[in-house]
Scaffold this active site. Structure first.
Site, short mmCIF file in Angstrom:
data_model
loop_
_atom_site.label_atom_id
_atom_site.label_comp_id
_atom_site.label_asym_id
_atom_site.label_seq_id
_atom_site.Cartn_x
_atom_site.Cartn_y
_atom_site.Cartn_z
N LEU A 103 49.47 62.90 -66.16
CA LEU A 103 50.73 63.57 -66.49
C LEU A 103 51.32 64.17 -65.23
CD1 LEU A 103 49.67 65.60 -69.68
CD2 LEU A 103 51.22 63.65 -69.62
N GLU A 137 51.83 70.83 -77.19
CA GLU A 137 50.38 70.90 -77.41
C GLU A 137 49.76 71.77 -76.34
OE1 GLU A 137 48.76 66.91 -77.32
OE2 GLU A 137 50.54 66.17 -78.37
N LYS A 139 47.13 72.22 -73.26
CA LYS A 139 46.51 71.34 -72.27
C LYS A 139 45.04 71.75 -72.16
CE LYS A 139 47.19 69.22 -67.78
NZ LYS A 139 45.79 69.12 -67.48
N GLU A 197 40.40 64.85 -75.24
CA GLU A 197 39.68 65.59 -74.21
C GLU A 197 38.33 66.04 -74.74
OE1 GLU A 197 41.60 65.56 -71.57
OE2 GLU A 197 40.98 67.15 -70.19
N LYS A 338 52.01 73.74 -66.38
CA LYS A 338 50.74 74.37 -66.01
C LYS A 338 50.86 75.89 -65.92
CE LYS A 338 47.63 72.16 -63.83
NZ LYS A 338 46.96 71.02 -63.32
N CYS A 432 21.11 102.37 -45.28
CA CYS A 432 22.32 102.71 -46.05
C CYS A 432 23.52 102.81 -45.10
CB CYS A 432 22.10 104.05 -46.76
SG CYS A 432 23.61 104.71 -47.48
S1 IVH Z 1 48.45 63.44 -72.98
C1 IVH Z 1 50.04 59.63 -71.29
N1 IVH Z 1 47.81 65.74 -74.02
O1 IVH Z 1 45.54 66.37 -68.91
C2 IVH Z 1 49.65 60.99 -71.65
N2 IVH Z 1 46.76 65.10 -72.00
O2 IVH Z 1 46.71 66.25 -66.26
C3 IVH Z 1 48.21 61.18 -71.64
N3 IVH Z 1 45.09 66.71 -71.19
O3 IVH Z 1 44.87 63.02 -68.32
C4 IVH Z 1 47.77 62.55 -71.67
N4 IVH Z 1 45.32 68.15 -72.82
O4 IVH Z 1 43.05 64.46 -69.49
C5 IVH Z 1 47.61 64.89 -73.01
N5 IVH Z 1 47.30 67.73 -75.10
C6 IVH Z 1 47.10 66.89 -74.09
C7 IVH Z 1 46.18 67.14 -73.06
C8 IVH Z 1 46.04 66.22 -72.03
C9 IVH Z 1 44.68 67.87 -71.72
C10 IVH Z 1 44.61 66.14 -69.93
C11 IVH Z 1 44.36 64.67 -69.95
C12 IVH Z 1 45.33 64.14 -68.96
C13 IVH Z 1 45.46 65.30 -68.04
C14 IVH Z 1 46.70 65.21 -67.18
#
Ligand code: IVH
Length: 698
Positions: A103, A137, A139, A197, A338, A432
């Site tokens: 991402l 969502e 992360k 994940e 982030k 000390c």
């Molecule tokens: S979607 C094409 N959704 O973050 C989209 N990724 O920095 C695929 N990750 O590779 C990823 N939570 O390992 C997606 N709710 C979430 C996520 C998520 C964690 C991780 C995943 C991805 C990475 C990218």
């Protein structure tokens, strides 16, 4: 030399810079490519990252910025075009039918808005405020994994690897309870690939670390690395024992599934199939709502029992996703928004030792200031010599600092690859730092102490603690004033607070009549604090507010605590043997007794809240209770004796006044009483004794 050994700010060579770009910029780009490739391998292939994600992200962003300004410096193999790392040799390679993409990141609201604008433009909506329809969502901070189900049965689990080729981790994944072996329902799709994940819940991580510590082994750094390491075990039984979990967040290949129109529907379908789908997801219309979702979780991230490092925002409608398409590395229809990092690297300038009020010598890290977890951190405790050794942090090291929310900042460990040659291990000093007296580490103790009671650092922290909020709460008597009063010889220890010579304070800098009056009033007022506060303020080792409350609630006066035996004190609910020993030892010391006399003379409250109007008819007497009484539990009987000034030891001796005998008494106590001719009382006789202090007539 590993690329990680190179300083970040200078490039090794400027050779081969294309025309147009500054030589040093070209060198820096080359160096960044090296560094990123090195850290990619550490993270994705070796599962041993050396730097926090935030530092890695900073390297990638720096390279991206250079490439944007100087497109001629962009190489075919630039890591800004690639995903993840190369597959390892431990597990069989698996080619992903659809690439597993990464991402793009947005690090602030401006970058989120810029992404939303690109989306609106890409969809020809014209206006970023137009309702695009996003699915928000969390992360999850774990390890990406793809699960392939055929006819409802799990047939393959793979890591992301470099996005095209991952590793077959099916055997290990079968041991993860959260991942079903069979999908729910009678008509599963012919093929469905679920991406999500794998993570380690925080409580499980903490339990693992507690076990590590108990075994004298180093702590695991964080749940993500531990999850990655647990997943890569050669023995699936070890993976299974680690308590990994899983959240599904994306569909991959699907054959024979329902017609889905949105990503939210896809998540609901995964849920129906029996896969774990994170409930904290929300469909929203505008980017403002996206930001509100992320802000909410930034504040509440530690309410969850798994780690998150941001929010993921996806355009919900699948036709729109298809219209937007992807770059080489990441979809245009999604972004990772982030959170500010909770881990950063910085330089460990030196390790110093602070001396606490009990003389405890605590090493602490003096750091180059670093902004992490919402504040600037420049110091962090290292607890004790063993912790410094276990972490092997050395003055001069680059270290990883973690600060999660309100939690105290912590040095997780060194970035070994960045260690300069010749850095020495740190050792606790012999003397000390405040008074030069020898530092002593008692046998079997983790801590080292300055055992000089006259140590100025101990005096200072003792007085500060006495006057602090948890103690006597003397407003205006903070660190700097305590220091000044000590320097000026106005006080030397706690007892002097109530006899300060105010005429000598008046000429001191920073003191006007108002501040003197206020401080005098605050000191005066502190004389009425409840006994528990005084007990805490005295800084008796191991005694915290709860234990002090229990003591003050069970005794009528500090003199009664001083007269009680260690066993008497330990018998109080809420006071364990360690506290009891420490309290008894403290109150038996000459220094404590002298201090209490001074506090008494000053008019400081020394009374507890146990009933004190009971006449002390048993003062000087010792009454042993054995067996079960009808009207008193054992504790109540002991309490009734103590409240009347008596002692209630656990065994019979020459000094015993009487033995109260209930049902099923202890045989040894009875025979000892007989042997020594100690009078024995039944319950009526005990009642008479409590009332009159006299033994009933035989
Ligand atoms: S979607 C094409 N959704 O973050 C989209 N990724 O920095 C695929 N990750 O590779 C990823 N939570 O390992 C997606 N709710 C979430 C996520 C998520 C964690 C991780 C995943 C991805 C990475 C990218």
């Amino acid at each position: 030399m590993a690329p990680g050994d190179q300083p970040l700010s200078t490039g090794p060579s400027a050779a081969g810079a294309p025309d147009g770009a500054d030589l040093s910029i070209a060198a820096r780009a080359a160096e960044l490519r090296d560094l990123i490739a090195y850290h990619n391998e550490r993270y994705h292939t070796l599962d041993a990252p050396e730097i926090p994600d935030a530092d890695y992200d900073a390297l990638v962003r720096e390279l991206q910025a250079i490439e944007e300004r100087h497109p001629e410096l962009r190489t075919e193999d630039s890591p800004t075009r690639a995903v993840g790392g190369a597959p390892s040799a431990t597990f069989a390679p698996v080619e992903h039918e659809l690439p597993m993409m990464s991402l793009d990141n947005a690090f602030d609201r401006g970058e989120l808005d810029a992404w939303a604008e690109r989306v609106a433009k890409g969809l020809d909506l014209g206006d970023a405020a137009a309702p695009v329809g996003y699915l928000c969502e969390l992360k999850i901070d774990g390890v990406a994994c793809s699960l392939r189900y055929e006819e409802g049965q799990l047939v393959l689990a793979a890591t992301r690897g470099n996005g095209r080729v991952g590793e077959d981790i099916t055997a290990n994944v079968r041991g993860i309870a959260a991942i079903p072996d069979r999908l729910r329902g009678s008509s599963p799709p012919r093929v469905v690939e679920i991406r999500g994940e794998i993570y380690l819940p925080v409580p499980t991580f903490e339990a693992l670390n507690a076990a590590q510590e108990a075994a004298g082994l180093p702590r695991y750094a964080n749940p993500r690395n531990t999850a990655a390491g647990s997943l890569r075990q050669k023995d699936p039984a070890i993976t299974a024992s680690r308590g990994l979990a899983f959240w599904s967040y994306q569909l991959g290949v699907v054959e024979g599934g329902p017609g889905l129109e949105g990503h939210g529907e896809a998540l609901d379908w995964m849920d129906e199939l029996g896969l774990p789908v994170n409930p904290e997801r929300r469909r929203v219309s505008t980017v403002d709502e996206v930001a509100a979702f992320a802000d909410h979780w930034l504040e509440h991230r530690h309410d969850l029992d798994y780690e998150i490092d941001g929010a993921v925002v996806k355009v919900d409608r699948l036709v729109r996703q298809r219209a937007l398409g992807s770059t080489a590395k990441a979809p245009r229809w999604a972004i990772a928004y982030k959170f500010p990092p909770e881990e950063r690297t910085t330089k460990l300038r030196e390790i110093q030792v602070s001396i606490g009020r009990t003389g405890k010598a605590t090493p602490f890290a003096v750091l180059e200031p670093v902004f992490v977890g919402g504040s600037t951190v420049q110091m962090a405790t290292l607890h004790n010599q063993d912790q410094v050794e276990l972490k092997d942090v050395r003055p001069g090291d680059t270290v990883i600092v973690r600060k999660a929310g309100d939690v105290i900042p912590e040095v997780l460990g060194p970035v070994v690859a960045e260690r300069r040659k010749g850095l020495r291990r740190w050792k606790m000093p012999d003397a000390c730092p405040a008074c030069g007296h020898e530092l002593v580490r008692p046998d079997g103790e983790a801590h080292t102490f300055c055992v000089n009671p006259a140590c100025p650092a101990q005096r200072q922290t003792r007085i500060e603690h006495f006057a602090s909020r948890v103690g006597m709460d003397i407003e205006g008597m903070g660190e700097s004033r305590v220091q000044l009063f000590l320097q000026e010889g106005l006080i030397a220890d706690v007892g002097d607070i109530y006899s300060i010579d105010w005429d000598r304070v008046a000429p001191l800098e920073g003191f006007g009549q108002v501040s003197i009056d206020n401080l005098r009033a605050a000191i005066e007022e502190s004389k009425t604090r409840p006994l528990a506060r005084l007990l805490v303020g005295l800084g008796i080792r191991h005694l915290g507010p709860a234990g002090a409350e229990a003591l003050a609630g069970s005794f009528a006066h500090i003199d009664d605590i001083a007269a009680a035996t260690e066993e008497d004190i330990a018998a109080i609910d809420g006071v364990g043997p360690t506290i009891a020993r420490s309290v008894a030892q403290y109150l038996a010391s000459d220094d404590a007794r002298a201090l209490i006399e001074r506090l008494r003379a000053a008019g400081v409250n020394l009374e507890g809240s146990a009933p004190s109007d009971v006449p002390k008819v048993l003062a000087g007497l010792s009454v042993v209770v054995t067996g079960t009484l009808d009207n008193f539990s054992r504790d109540e009987a002991a309490e009734a004796i103590k409240v009347r000034g008596g002692k209630s030891p656990g065994s019979v001796s020459k000094k015993t006044t009487a033995v109260v005998v209930g049902a099923e008494p202890g045989a040894s106590k009875l025979s000892k009483a007989e042997e020594l001719g100690v009078p024995m009382l039944d319950e009526d006789g005990f009642a008479h004794l409590l009332e009159t202090g006299e033994l009933p007539d035989a």
